[in-house]
Design a protein around this motif. Sequence first.
Motif, PDB file in Angstrom:
ATOM      1  N   ALA A 173      38.544  32.689  50.746  1.00  0.00           N
ATOM      2  CA  ALA A 173      39.329  31.586  49.860  1.00  0.00           C
ATOM      3  C   ALA A 173      39.166  32.766  48.637  1.00  0.00           C
ATOM      4  O   ALA A 173      40.142  32.008  47.783  1.00  0.00           O
ATOM      5  N   ILE A 174      38.095  33.236  48.198  1.00  0.00           N
ATOM      6  CA  ILE A 174      38.305  33.207  46.838  1.00  0.00           C
ATOM      7  C   ILE A 174      38.532  34.684  45.864  1.00  0.00           C
ATOM      8  O   ILE A 174      38.364  35.056  45.077  1.00  0.00           O
ATOM      9  N   ASP A 175      39.398  35.177  47.098  1.00  0.00           N
ATOM     10  CA  ASP A 175      39.780  36.896  46.467  1.00  0.00           C
ATOM     11  C   ASP A 175      40.690  36.885  46.140  1.00  0.00           C
ATOM     12  O   ASP A 175      41.957  35.435  45.704  1.00  0.00           O
ATOM     13  N   GLY A 176      41.380  37.088  45.417  1.00  0.00           N
ATOM     14  CA  GLY A 176      41.907  37.129  43.461  1.00  0.00           C
ATOM     15  C   GLY A 176      41.760  35.529  42.413  1.00  0.00           C
ATOM     16  O   GLY A 176      41.777  35.179  41.508  1.00  0.00           O
ATOM     17  N   HIS A 231      39.247  39.653  37.691  1.00  0.00           N
ATOM     18  CA  HIS A 231      39.665  38.939  39.062  1.00  0.00           C
ATOM     19  C   HIS A 231      38.774  38.959  40.153  1.00  0.00           C
ATOM     20  O   HIS A 231      38.374  40.650  39.764  1.00  0.00           O
ATOM     21  N   ILE A 232      38.162  38.655  40.895  1.00  0.00           N
ATOM     22  CA  ILE A 232      37.874  39.082  42.010  1.00  0.00           C
ATOM     23  C   ILE A 232      38.697  39.560  42.896  1.00  0.00           C
ATOM     24  O   ILE A 232      39.283  38.941  43.970  1.00  0.00           O
ATOM     25  N   ASP A 233      38.189  41.099  43.922  1.00  0.00           N
ATOM     26  CA  ASP A 233      39.047  41.860  44.384  1.00  0.00           C
ATOM     27  C   ASP A 233      38.339  42.235  45.793  1.00  0.00           C
ATOM     28  O   ASP A 233      37.340  42.460  45.882  1.00  0.00           O
ATOM     29  N   VAL A 234      38.240  41.460  47.106  1.00  0.00           N
ATOM     30  CA  VAL A 234      38.022  41.574  48.125  1.00  0.00           C
ATOM     31  C   VAL A 234      38.546  42.586  48.606  1.00  0.00           C
ATOM     32  O   VAL A 234      39.264  42.618  49.438  1.00  0.00           O
ATOM     33  N   VAL A 235      37.678  43.749  49.320  1.00  0.00           N
ATOM     34  CA  VAL A 235      37.418  44.829  50.417  1.00  0.00           C
ATOM     35  C   VAL A 235      37.200  44.863  51.019  1.00  0.00           C
ATOM     36  O   VAL A 235      35.934  45.158  51.053  1.00  0.00           O
TER      37      VAL A 235
END
Length: 482
Positions: free
Chosen positions: A267-270, A431-435
Motif C-alpha cells: 500500500a505504501i510502495d511509491g 519516495h518509498i520503494d519496496v523491494v
Amino acid sequence: MKRRWPGALTTALVAVGLLGSTVPATTPALAQAPLAGLSAKDRQIGQQGYKEILAQFGGRVDGSIATYVHDVALKVALAAIPGSRPSDWTITVLNSPVPNALATPGGYLYITRGLLAMINSEAELASVMGHEAGHVAARHSDKRNSRAAIGGLATIAAAILGGSQIGQIANLGANAWVSGYSRGQENEADSLGMRYILQSGYDPHAAAAMLAALDRVATVEGKAERAGTPSIFSSHPVTAERVQRVTAAANRTGRSGLWNRDRYLAAIDGLTYGDSPDQGIISGTSFRHAGLGIGFQAPAGFTLQNSPQAVIGRAADGSNFVMMGGQLQPGQTLEQLVADLWRQLGNGRSPSYQYGEQRINGLASAQSTARLSGQRSVVDVGITAYRLDDGRVYLFRTVAPAGRGALFGPLLNSFRTLSPRETAEASRGRHIDVVRVRPGDTIASLSARMSAPYNRPESLMALNGLGRGALQPGQEVKLIVD
C-alpha cells in the motif's frame, strides 16, 4: 511551502495569526449526547479543526493510500464507539513529512505520510489509529489542562506581530503542533487502542512495535531528536516505561493476530518521503522550491522546517528565522512594506531601525535591523524583503541574541532565483520503494541504493526495524530513493 500566496505580504502575515485559532480545552457536556465523542457539538469543533489542520499540515493525500488507511482505521474506530456508523468518522492522510498522528472531537482522525513511512505493518497502522480513536472515545479533549493549539504557526504570528511577546521570540516554533495529553490520558488511549485492535483481529504486540518505530525516526534521519522539533513525540511522548507497559499488556492477553506486513508495504510502495516537491525541498541547510523558482542556504547549525505557510530555521542558541512570501500592494514600495511590518511588530508604534537597499543576486532587496528588549532578553531583529520581476515579494524575519545578528548575512545573501539545473533537481523529491531481498543482498548493499543522506546501513535498519544480518531472501524492505 505552497505555491499559492496571498495578495499582499501584510495579509500573509495576518493570515498566519488567523491560523492560530484553537480547539477549546473544555467542550461543554451535552445532555443526552447520542454517542460519546460524536455529538453535534463535537462535530462542530472537529469541522473547525479540520480546515485548520489541513492548512497546517500541507493538505490531504488522496488516492489508493488514503482509501487503504481509511479502511483500516475505520475497523478500529467502529470498535471504539459501538453504534457509530462509517459516516461518523473522518479519516485523513496529511501531506506532511513529519511523523505524527492526532485526533479531534467529532470523529476526526489523522495520520501523516511521514508516520506511514516509518511503520511496517497494517497492525501497527491499526494500533496508531486505535490509539487516536481512544482519545475521541474517552473525550480527552474535554479534559486537557491546556488549550490544544491546532494552528501552531500562531507562535510565528506572535513573534512577528505581537510586540508584548517579543521577550519570548527566541522560542519560535517550540510549540508548533497540537499540544499533548496527560500521562494518564496517554495510558488510557494505549489501553483502549489495544482493546480495539484485538476486536479487529490484529496482534496486540503491534502497539509496542509502533512505539519502537517512532523511537527510530531520528536514526533514519541520521540525527538526534531536537527540542522543539514538531513530531508525534510532542503530543505522544515515547518512553521506555510506556513501551514496557504496552508490551506487558499485550503479553497478558495471551493473544496473537494479524500483522499483514506484505499488504501494508504494497500500500505504501511509491509514497512520497520527506518534503513534497510542490511545497519545496529541504536538504540539510538548503531550501529549493522548483515551482516558485527560489532557493536559499541557511548557516551551518540551523535546522529547517517547511510548512505550507512558511519556512522556519532554528539554531541551538535560539537564533531563528521565518521566510514567507506574497505580493506588493499596488503602488507600494519595498521601503513602505518594511515600514508597515515594523509598525505591526510594535503594535502600531514602529521601533527605531536601520534601513538600506541593494541588489542581491540580481534582485531588488530592502534590509532593516533593530535591537529590541523584552522581558527576558535583548535580541537583534531583522526584516529583509526581496522583489522579483513578476511582482512577488519574499520576506525574511530574523532573530538572534544581541550582537549576533550578523550571522544571518550568508543566509540573506544566498536568496536567489533557481538555475534550470537547480529547478530540475528540486522537482524530483524522494519516495518509498519496496523491494524484495535477493540472494547475496546485504544491509550494506541495499542501503547504498538509498538516496543521500539516507544511504547508511543505520538508516535502512531503522526504517525497516531490522537488526544487522536480519535479511532473508524473499523478504520485502523499504528503501528511500529519488
